[in-house]
Scaffold this motif. Structure first.
Motif, PDB file in Angstrom:
ATOM      1  N   GLU A   1       0.821  -1.196   0.000  1.00  0.00           N
ATOM      2  CA  GLU A   1       0.000   0.000   0.000  1.00  0.00           C
ATOM      3  C   GLU A   1       0.863   1.256   0.000  1.00  0.00           C
ATOM      4  O   GLU A   1       1.983   1.282   0.526  1.00  0.00           O
ATOM      5  CB  GLU A   1      -0.948   0.019   1.209  1.00  0.00           C
TER       6      GLU A   1
ATOM      7  N   GLY B   1       3.111   7.475   1.187  1.00  0.00           N
ATOM      8  CA  GLY B   1       3.221   8.899   0.903  1.00  0.00           C
ATOM      9  C   GLY B   1       4.206   9.159  -0.210  1.00  0.00           C
ATOM     10  O   GLY B   1       4.926   8.262  -0.654  1.00  0.00           O
TER      11      GLY B   1
ATOM     12  N   SER C   1       2.183  14.258  -0.203  1.00  0.00           N
ATOM     13  CA  SER C   1       0.841  13.720  -0.046  1.00  0.00           C
ATOM     14  C   SER C   1       0.981  12.434   0.749  1.00  0.00           C
ATOM     15  O   SER C   1       1.989  11.734   0.635  1.00  0.00           O
ATOM     16  CB  SER C   1       0.182  13.426  -1.402  1.00  0.00           C
ATOM     17  N   TYR C   2      -0.074  12.115   1.522  1.00  0.00           N
ATOM     18  CA  TYR C   2      -0.014  10.956   2.400  1.00  0.00           C
ATOM     19  C   TYR C   2      -1.293  10.141   2.321  1.00  0.00           C
ATOM     20  O   TYR C   2      -2.367  10.673   2.042  1.00  0.00           O
ATOM     21  CB  TYR C   2       0.196  11.397   3.850  1.00  0.00           C
ATOM     22  N   ALA C   3      -1.148   8.869   2.621  1.00  0.00           N
ATOM     23  CA  ALA C   3      -2.326   8.033   2.796  1.00  0.00           C
ATOM     24  C   ALA C   3      -3.078   8.495   4.039  1.00  0.00           C
ATOM     25  O   ALA C   3      -2.472   8.991   5.004  1.00  0.00           O
ATOM     26  CB  ALA C   3      -1.904   6.571   2.947  1.00  0.00           C
ATOM     27  N   ARG C   4      -4.370   8.303   4.014  1.00  0.00           N
ATOM     28  CA  ARG C   4      -5.193   8.754   5.135  1.00  0.00           C
ATOM     29  C   ARG C   4      -4.784   8.076   6.440  1.00  0.00           C
ATOM     30  O   ARG C   4      -4.822   8.687   7.503  1.00  0.00           O
ATOM     31  CB  ARG C   4      -6.654   8.457   4.831  1.00  0.00           C
ATOM     32  N   SER C   5      -4.324   6.850   6.348  1.00  0.00           N
ATOM     33  CA  SER C   5      -3.997   6.078   7.545  1.00  0.00           C
ATOM     34  C   SER C   5      -2.769   6.612   8.284  1.00  0.00           C
ATOM     35  O   SER C   5      -2.578   6.301   9.466  1.00  0.00           O
ATOM     36  CB  SER C   5      -3.758   4.610   7.176  1.00  0.00           C
TER      37      SER C   5
ATOM     38  N   LYS D   1      -1.613  10.082   7.719  1.00  0.00           N
ATOM     39  CA  LYS D   1      -1.588  11.540   7.676  1.00  0.00           C
ATOM     40  C   LYS D   1      -1.632  12.107   9.088  1.00  0.00           C
ATOM     41  O   LYS D   1      -2.428  11.675   9.920  1.00  0.00           O
ATOM     42  CB  LYS D   1      -2.758  12.056   6.847  1.00  0.00           C
ATOM     43  N   GLY D   2      -0.742  13.042   9.342  1.00  0.00           N
ATOM     44  CA  GLY D   2      -0.662  13.642  10.667  1.00  0.00           C
ATOM     45  C   GLY D   2       0.313  12.933  11.593  1.00  0.00           C
ATOM     46  O   GLY D   2       0.688  13.477  12.634  1.00  0.00           O
TER      47      GLY D   2
END
Length: 118
Positions: A46, A49, A59-63, A65-66
């Motif tokens: 998967e 980023g 950009s990052y995967a939602r899982s 991010k942060g």
């Protein structure tokens, strides 16, 4: 030809941090988009980023991010993945990859294992 070598993986407790590095050979590294991917046992690889060559936007995967941050040092031909607040579900082999055209990842590292214990 570009060669990518990851390092920095290991075992960490949940909530901890790790920084992965990806050292690249080649004189055109600064123009490449560089990505991080991961693959957990029994799961498909998967996207984690990406950091683009021009301007260095990310950009990052939602899982992640942060919690995860990608950066690059073009003078050192190195891209980094700073991982904070690690969770057991972040356990995987992490790969860096390079996209010479900015879109298609045509160069891959050998991977580095990250294990997060609960």
């Amino acid at each position: 030809q570009v060669q990518l070598v990851e390092s920095g993986g290991g075992l960490v407790q949940a909530g901890g941090s790790l920084r992965l590095s990806c050292a690249a050979s080649g004189r055109t590294f600064s123009r490449y988009a560089m990505g991080w991917f991961r693959q957990a046992p029994g799961k498909e690889r998967e996207f984690v980023g990406i950091i683009r060559g021009s301007g260095g936007s990310t950009s990052y995967a939602r899982s992640v991010k942060g919690r995860f941050t990608i950066s690059r040092d073009n003078a050192k031909n190195t891209v980094y993945l700073q991982m904070n607040s690690l969770k057991p579900e972040d356990t995987a082999v992490y790969y860096c990859a390079g996209a010479s055209d900015g879109t298609t990842f045509d160069y891959w590292g050998q991977g580095t294992q990250v294990t997060v214990s609960s």
